[in-house]
Scaffold this motif. Structure first.
Motif, PDB file in Angstrom:
ATOM      1  N   PHE A 125      -5.483   3.713   5.962  1.00  0.00           N
ATOM      2  CA  PHE A 125      -4.038   3.458   6.043  1.00  0.00           C
ATOM      3  C   PHE A 125      -3.290   4.656   6.632  1.00  0.00           C
ATOM      4  O   PHE A 125      -2.225   4.487   7.239  1.00  0.00           O
ATOM      5  CB  PHE A 125      -3.507   3.144   4.640  1.00  0.00           C
ATOM      6  N   PHE A 156      -5.690   4.339  -4.377  1.00  0.00           N
ATOM      7  CA  PHE A 156      -5.307   3.830  -3.061  1.00  0.00           C
ATOM      8  C   PHE A 156      -5.737   4.751  -1.921  1.00  0.00           C
ATOM      9  O   PHE A 156      -6.370   4.279  -0.967  1.00  0.00           O
ATOM     10  CB  PHE A 156      -3.812   3.513  -3.035  1.00  0.00           C
ATOM     11  N   ILE A 206       0.837  -1.203   0.000  1.00  0.00           N
ATOM     12  CA  ILE A 206       0.000   0.000   0.000  1.00  0.00           C
ATOM     13  C   ILE A 206       0.872   1.252   0.000  1.00  0.00           C
ATOM     14  O   ILE A 206       0.575   2.235  -0.681  1.00  0.00           O
ATOM     15  CB  ILE A 206      -0.959  -0.004   1.205  1.00  0.00           C
ATOM     16  N   ASN A 208      -9.504   4.236  -1.618  1.00  0.00           N
ATOM     17  CA  ASN A 208     -10.022   2.958  -1.123  1.00  0.00           C
ATOM     18  C   ASN A 208      -9.356   2.470   0.162  1.00  0.00           C
ATOM     19  O   ASN A 208      -9.879   1.575   0.823  1.00  0.00           O
ATOM     20  CB  ASN A 208      -9.854   1.879  -2.204  1.00  0.00           C
ATOM     21  N   PHE A 209      -8.206   3.033   0.500  1.00  0.00           N
ATOM     22  CA  PHE A 209      -7.485   2.616   1.703  1.00  0.00           C
ATOM     23  C   PHE A 209      -7.237   3.826   2.610  1.00  0.00           C
ATOM     24  O   PHE A 209      -6.166   3.972   3.185  1.00  0.00           O
ATOM     25  CB  PHE A 209      -6.146   1.970   1.339  1.00  0.00           C
ATOM     26  N   TYR A 253      -5.065   2.740  12.477  1.00  0.00           N
ATOM     27  CA  TYR A 253      -4.559   1.618  11.689  1.00  0.00           C
ATOM     28  C   TYR A 253      -3.201   1.166  12.212  1.00  0.00           C
ATOM     29  O   TYR A 253      -2.963  -0.043  12.387  1.00  0.00           O
ATOM     30  CB  TYR A 253      -4.438   2.001  10.214  1.00  0.00           C
TER      31      TYR A 253
END
Length: 329
Positions: free
Chosen positions: A300, A293, A284, A296-297, A305
């Motif tokens: 992170f 990214f 990632i 959708n992440f 996290y």
């Protein structure tokens, strides 16, 4: 292409690329779940459904992609059920405006059920057949699993990103160093290196039913590589220790109907789990410049996290210290 993302891959380019092969979409493009590549399903004017996959620029060499395609066709000749790229004019890999892509016939199926022992038994036979067909030669262009090298390289990637909050950095990297040390200590098992699917998890298995007969089909050989056979098995194990032993027993017994399995490889299950955990964080990190990214992440880049990753690493260190799973006659 010099870029590493899909900034120039718009709908018109996708359609033009498909039509360059003499296939003409009638439906819209349905984006399928894939972050490394770009994958779309569509219906063509021949009334068939297809899937087109555009490879991330600069991710694989042509030789590596073609080695994956050749491997798929070799497995198909050994009656391993899988989806292979379509051949057009003797080619499976195509290029359009700098993007490399391939086509597949679209196949349907239900999600594989990890807690279904009948399905695990079927998968064990499938993997035994796959590994028997894979054991006579190795990939020459694709990678070979090297846990030490991958952990060290992934650690360097994580160090270079600016996501870990300052108050967690000392604890995070201290635990990561300990995880690496314990992983390497438990990963010195001797094993035969063979060609693998490489990313055999429930999301890459479709369960199908045909006239009261059920079976599974493998998809997405994008991460195929050389390594120990257990790499294609351990991701199927879930639950507590007793449940994992039951699942492993079912799969290995079915596997050995087609191919011998080295039970010493069970000691690699937790090291390989640690490898995947650390590689995932690095993956990632390396892809963060791709707009897909952060979208959708987004979690992170949150403190929560990284707090969770510290806890996960401590749990994995504890798992590495437990006795290895063993099956008895």
């Amino acid at each position: 292409m010099s870029n590493f993302d899909f900034s120039n891959l718009g709908p018109d380019l996708i359609l033009d690329a498909i039509e360059s092969l003499g296939i003409y979409p009638e439906s819209g493009l349905l984006a399928l779940n894939s972050y490394e590549n770009r994958v779309y399903q569509f219906k063509a004017d021949d009334n068939l459904r297809y899937v087109v996959k555009f490879y991330r620029p600069n991710r694989w060499t042509d030789e590596q992609i073609l080695e994956e395609h050749t491997y798929s066709y070799d497995l198909l000749e050994h009656d391993v059920p899988l989806v292979v790229p379509i051949t057009i004019d003797g080619k499976t890999l195509f290029e359009f405006n700098g993007y490399r892509f391939c086509l597949y016939k679209s196949v349907g199926g239900r999600m594989f059920e990890l807690d279904n022992l009948d399905q695990l038994e079927w998968l064990g036979r499938l993997l035994g057949k796959l590994h028997k067909a894979s054991s006579s030669s190795l990939f020459t262009s694709r990678a070979t699993i090297n846990i030490e090298q991958e952990l060290l390289e992934s650690t360097e990637v994580i160090k270079q990103v600016n996501f870990i909050p300052p108050y967690l950095q000392n604890t995070f990297f201290s635990d990561l160093a300990l995880l690496t040390e314990r992983t390497l200590k438990h990963s010195n098992t001797n094993y035969q290196t063979i060609k693998l699917h490489g990313d055999c998890h429930a999301g890459n298995i479709l369960w199908q039913s045909h006239d009261a007969k059920s079976d599974a089909i493998l998809v997405d050989f994008d991460d195929c590589l050389n390594g120990p056979a257990i790499q294609d098995i351990w991701m199927m194990l879930n639950g507590d220790r007793q449940e994992k032993l039951m699942q492993l027993d079912v799969m290995i017994n079915a596997y050995e109907e087609f191919h011998n399995f080295n039970h010493a490889e069970f000691s690699l299950i937790e090291p390989l789990r640690a490898r995947r955990m650390v590689n995932y964080m690095a993956w990632i990190s390396k892809r963060w410049s791709d707009p897909a990214f952060p979208r959708n992440f987004s979690w992170f880049a949150t403190d929560k996290y990284w707090e969770q990753q510290i806890l996960a690493m401590k749990e994995q260190i504890a798992a590495l210290n437990e006795s290895t799973l063993k099956l008895f006659p």
